[in-house]
Motif scaffolding. Sequence first.
Motif, PDB file in Angstrom:
ATOM      1  N   TYR A 153       0.840  -1.197   0.000  1.00 56.55           N
ATOM      2  CA  TYR A 153       0.000   0.000   0.000  1.00 56.55           C
ATOM      3  C   TYR A 153       0.874   1.245   0.000  1.00 56.55           C
ATOM      4  N   ALA A 154       0.371   2.310  -0.672  1.00 60.47           N
ATOM      5  CA  ALA A 154       1.054   3.600  -0.678  1.00 60.47           C
ATOM      6  C   ALA A 154       0.115   4.669  -0.123  1.00 60.47           C
ATOM      7  N   ASP A 155       0.638   5.502   0.802  1.00 54.88           N
ATOM      8  CA  ASP A 155      -0.129   6.628   1.318  1.00 54.88           C
ATOM      9  C   ASP A 155       0.608   7.921   0.977  1.00 54.88           C
ATOM     10  N   ASP A 156       0.315   8.998   1.686  1.00 52.17           N
ATOM     11  CA  ASP A 156       0.979  10.273   1.382  1.00 52.17           C
ATOM     12  C   ASP A 156       2.302  10.434   2.118  1.00 52.17           C
ATOM     13  N   GLY A 157       2.746   9.373   2.751  1.00 58.19           N
ATOM     14  CA  GLY A 157       3.997   9.410   3.495  1.00 58.19           C
ATOM     15  C   GLY A 157       3.819   9.654   4.970  1.00 58.19           C
ATOM     16  N   PHE A 158       2.576   9.992   5.382  1.00 60.62           N
ATOM     17  CA  PHE A 158       2.308  10.273   6.788  1.00 60.62           C
ATOM     18  C   PHE A 158       1.042   9.559   7.269  1.00 60.62           C
ATOM     19  N   GLY A 159       0.591   8.565   6.513  1.00 61.97           N
ATOM     20  CA  GLY A 159      -0.615   7.833   6.888  1.00 61.97           C
ATOM     21  C   GLY A 159      -1.870   8.452   6.321  1.00 61.97           C
ATOM     22  N   GLY A 160      -1.734   9.538   5.550  1.00 63.89           N
ATOM     23  CA  GLY A 160      -2.889  10.193   4.971  1.00 63.89           C
ATOM     24  C   GLY A 160      -3.310   9.580   3.643  1.00 63.89           C
ATOM     25  N   ARG A 161      -4.539   9.912   3.231  1.00 59.49           N
ATOM     26  CA  ARG A 161      -5.100   9.342   2.007  1.00 59.49           C
ATOM     27  C   ARG A 161      -4.523  10.004   0.756  1.00 59.49           C
ATOM     28  N   VAL A 162      -4.686   9.287  -0.381  1.00 58.60           N
ATOM     29  CA  VAL A 162      -4.234   9.815  -1.669  1.00 58.60           C
ATOM     30  C   VAL A 162      -5.394   9.796  -2.653  1.00 58.60           C
ATOM     31  N   ARG A 163      -5.213  10.561  -3.744  1.00 58.91           N
ATOM     32  CA  ARG A 163      -6.226  10.644  -4.789  1.00 58.91           C
ATOM     33  C   ARG A 163      -5.877   9.700  -5.940  1.00 58.91           C
ATOM     34  N   ASP A 164      -6.751   9.693  -6.976  1.00 57.71           N
ATOM     35  CA  ASP A 164      -6.475   8.888  -8.170  1.00 57.71           C
ATOM     36  C   ASP A 164      -5.074   9.215  -8.685  1.00 57.71           C
ATOM     37  N   SER A 165      -4.387   8.193  -9.115  1.00 60.88           N
ATOM     38  CA  SER A 165      -2.989   8.369  -9.506  1.00 60.88           C
ATOM     39  C   SER A 165      -2.728   7.754 -10.873  1.00 60.88           C
ATOM     40  N   GLY A 166      -1.830   8.368 -11.606  1.00 55.83           N
ATOM     41  CA  GLY A 166      -1.384   7.822 -12.883  1.00 55.83           C
ATOM     42  C   GLY A 166      -0.143   6.971 -12.695  1.00 55.83           C
ATOM     43  N   ALA A 167       0.078   6.047 -13.612  1.00 50.62           N
ATOM     44  CA  ALA A 167       1.231   5.154 -13.498  1.00 50.62           C
ATOM     45  C   ALA A 167       1.679   4.705 -14.882  1.00 50.62           C
ATOM     46  N   ASP A 168       2.974   4.412 -14.990  1.00 58.78           N
ATOM     47  CA  ASP A 168       3.550   3.907 -16.236  1.00 58.78           C
ATOM     48  C   ASP A 168       4.347   2.647 -15.932  1.00 58.78           C
ATOM     49  N   ALA A 169       4.321   1.716 -16.867  1.00 60.78           N
ATOM     50  CA  ALA A 169       5.099   0.484 -16.727  1.00 60.78           C
ATOM     51  C   ALA A 169       5.709   0.114 -18.068  1.00 60.78           C
ATOM     52  N   PHE A 170       6.958  -0.336 -18.034  1.00 57.70           N
ATOM     53  CA  PHE A 170       7.672  -0.784 -19.223  1.00 57.70           C
ATOM     54  C   PHE A 170       8.199  -2.190 -18.945  1.00 57.70           C
ATOM     55  N   VAL A 171       8.015  -3.085 -19.899  1.00 58.67           N
ATOM     56  CA  VAL A 171       8.435  -4.476 -19.703  1.00 58.67           C
ATOM     57  C   VAL A 171       9.132  -4.978 -20.963  1.00 58.67           C
ATOM     58  N   VAL A 172      10.240  -5.675 -20.767  1.00 63.97           N
ATOM     59  CA  VAL A 172      10.909  -6.418 -21.841  1.00 63.97           C
ATOM     60  C   VAL A 172      10.855  -7.888 -21.444  1.00 63.97           C
ATOM     61  N   ASN A 173      10.384  -8.712 -22.339  1.00 65.10           N
ATOM     62  CA  ASN A 173      10.122 -10.122 -22.038  1.00 65.10           C
ATOM     63  C   ASN A 173      10.633 -10.966 -23.200  1.00 65.10           C
ATOM     64  N   PHE A 174      11.430 -11.982 -22.933  1.00 67.61           N
ATOM     65  CA  PHE A 174      11.889 -12.849 -24.019  1.00 67.61           C
ATOM     66  C   PHE A 174      11.903 -14.302 -23.570  1.00 67.61           C
ATOM     67  N   ASP A 175      11.776 -15.200 -24.536  1.00 67.56           N
ATOM     68  CA  ASP A 175      12.053 -16.624 -24.323  1.00 67.56           C
ATOM     69  C   ASP A 175      12.781 -17.134 -25.556  1.00 67.56           C
ATOM     70  N   TRP A 176      13.748 -18.006 -25.329  1.00 68.93           N
ATOM     71  CA  TRP A 176      14.641 -18.451 -26.412  1.00 68.93           C
ATOM     72  C   TRP A 176      14.936 -19.938 -26.211  1.00 68.93           C
ATOM     73  N   LEU A 177      14.460 -20.743 -27.133  1.00 70.54           N
ATOM     74  CA  LEU A 177      14.711 -22.182 -27.091  1.00 70.54           C
ATOM     75  C   LEU A 177      16.002 -22.451 -27.863  1.00 70.54           C
ATOM     76  N   LEU A 178      17.095 -22.600 -27.140  1.00 72.35           N
ATOM     77  CA  LEU A 178      18.400 -22.762 -27.785  1.00 72.35           C
ATOM     78  C   LEU A 178      18.542 -24.120 -28.450  1.00 72.35           C
ATOM     79  N   THR A 179      18.066 -25.154 -27.772  1.00 68.55           N
ATOM     80  CA  THR A 179      18.056 -26.493 -28.354  1.00 68.55           C
ATOM     81  C   THR A 179      16.682 -27.092 -28.086  1.00 68.55           C
ATOM     82  N   LYS A 180      16.490 -28.287 -28.549  1.00 72.76           N
ATOM     83  CA  LYS A 180      15.204 -28.950 -28.352  1.00 72.76           C
ATOM     84  C   LYS A 180      14.879 -29.127 -26.878  1.00 72.76           C
ATOM     85  N   ASN A 181      15.907 -29.255 -26.038  1.00 69.74           N
ATOM     86  CA  ASN A 181      15.689 -29.576 -24.628  1.00 69.74           C
ATOM     87  C   ASN A 181      16.209 -28.520 -23.654  1.00 69.74           C
ATOM     88  N   PHE A 182      16.528 -27.342 -24.165  1.00 69.82           N
ATOM     89  CA  PHE A 182      17.045 -26.305 -23.277  1.00 69.82           C
ATOM     90  C   PHE A 182      16.717 -24.919 -23.811  1.00 69.82           C
TER      91      PHE A 182
END
Length: 744
Positions: free
Chosen positions: A595-624
């Motif tokens: 949970y996030a508050d205002d730093g002193f236990g007080g309430r907060v309003r609607d907030s904006g947020a950004d997220a960036f993700v890099v995701n990969f999978d690589w089958l090097l051989t048939k079994n690894f």
Amino acid sequence: MSKSLFFQILLTATPAFFCINFLHSPASFAAEIAAAETEEATAPTAELPLAELVASPVAIAPSKTQINPAVTPEIAAKIELNDRQQENNSLTPDSEKVTSVSQLNDVTPANTVTEESGEAQIAIAPIPTQTNPAVTPENSAAIAPKNQPETEPEKVPAFSQENEVKPKETAAQESGGSNVLAESMQTQENRAPANIDDIQQIDSLEINDDSEIEQVTSVSQLSDVKPTDWAFQALQSLVERYGCIAGYPDGTYRGNRAMTRYEFAAGLNACLDKVAELVTAGTSNLVKKEDLQKLQKLQEEFAAELATLRGRVDVLEARTAELESNQFSTTTKLNATVWFNLTSAFPTGDITAERSRTAPNSAFAAPTRDANNRPTRVDRDTPETTFSYYAFLTLNTSFTGKDSLVTQLVFGNGNSPANELVSAGFYNSWGTPFLDQTGVPTANSVGIREMSYTFPVGDKVQVSIGPRLNYYRYFDGNRFTFFLRGATSFNSNGSTLLNAVDRGSGAAVAWQIAKPVRFTAAYMAENTEFLNPAVFNTASNPSEGLFNSSNTITAQLEYAPSNSFNLKLIYARSSLKPYNGFIGGAVGEPLPYGYADDGFGGRVRDSGADAFVVNFDWLLTKNFGLFGRYSYGQLEVNPVNRDRSGGDIKVQSFQVGMGFPDLGKKGALGVLSFVIPHDYISGRRFLLSGGGNGGTQYEVEGSYYYPITNNIAIVQAFYAIFNANNFDGNPTVFVGNLRTQFSF
């Protein structure tokens, strides 16, 4: 020559040409050539007058329609054959022969192949069978929650079902591909066979623009017929010697397609016309004795098989009738997956957690700040072992053969032991197997987990719309972290920072830009099945609505140059609504729970947020193979008290791992994963829970998926959590999970 003798000749000779075409096999053809060469050395090769052919001791039986090679014997019983198709697959006894088309009560003037043909020579091309798109894969199955992470029962088609189900709620995604309709709750490796309604019935002979054929004079004009094909010489003979085989306008023959009785009659009629023409013209290009000898040998060689075919058709007729009478629906397919979970958590000492001191047993009640402005803490001891269940029932409906309406039901009673140790807001996060959960606000009740409709727009675009779209069908898929077979915990199934809306109201669009590049975008407003509808689910709440918090806009660019490598770049912009005055919990990403508050236990309003993700999978051989994720998130903190300054919480997470496909058995999968679920870069002062004492939690996980049969699998998983709750003084927590998975 009398008329009766003439027709006897026609009915005797012409089916021979079709027998050559249908019954030739590589082995038998080689034998025929050798036999023919031997006979040519001892017998005259002069062509015989047609009258002498009548005396040839050859009894030519009509051949059975060739079974489509795409339909394997195991699923042949599920192929729907109409009466005319079944009759075409049997040998008609003399007692069943007809002498006039009027004797056939299912043939009308509109679809009758006339007996008096002498005009254009037409060989009707088979009409392709249509398979249910829902059975695919794409459908291939991705489903997962945050409170239940997650996709084509998959397998899905509608989308390339390559995308799988993701993180918290990834269910049914296709390993290695885009997530698309994986959530039909079918494992991607076990596509459901076509059922009796997947095959389009043909009740009349229709020739449209796509099926019109053109006469060819050389087999080389048929682009899909190669000299190496087993029937090549038979086709070459019928095309170049007798001129009664035609191709499609695009220059193909499409020899692997099945045919109906009407199509067989049309082709037979064309060859009868050609024989009559040759007889009338008195040319030397008459039926040769060698052809009849080959036919006789073929008939003798395949006598046992031909006798068996009719019995097999009778069995198929009976089984098809039974399937028709007991089928669930002509348009809807039902799939189900049930999990049994035996789970234990073993801390090596008491675990410090940030919780409310007035409700220390609640993983939801927010802590308060003490006189030193520090969130309150409690100690938690070893929880008991649990045994629980979780289940999905997925109804996948197709109306056009290319669309998919998904309705998924969920129920369960799981409350994993690690939930007794986590700080407030971290319920169903670290130490919890994704499939060890309730899935609904009240245990043992049934909820609607997904309801969406997917349809194509052109050849490269798929659109999904609905009041409850599954986020992880479309984003953040990974072949080694797909929850049905891969990494098993909430923190390993997908990015811990990516998305606050696991299921939402809105729309998603997937565009296959080019073969290796796919772009997906979606807008979703909160409407998640495991959240209390009296408090959450803003999209269906008229006081909040579709376009107010909480909602998210996500874009993903996927690059897959081969089946062995996938790279995904993801961006999400969210508007988050505070609950009880705080941002966080299961609807707080990119804040990784807590949970996030205002730093002193007080309430907060609607907030904006950004997220960036890099995701990969690589089958090097048939079994690894290797896989990994890097995530970065930034949350804006807007205090209700204007006298207090706001700021940003910046956090990152890491995941790397190894996958071992077919480990010990084909279809098995072993996965090792290292995860740092939340590493705070700045803004820790706003954390009411989750900040700990400044330590950094990290986890090592191992899982092994072992299929016992196509429908039953055993999954073993083991986790070690260090610096739990971001307290560097907390002892290590070990978690063990044994899961049995049933799919049907």
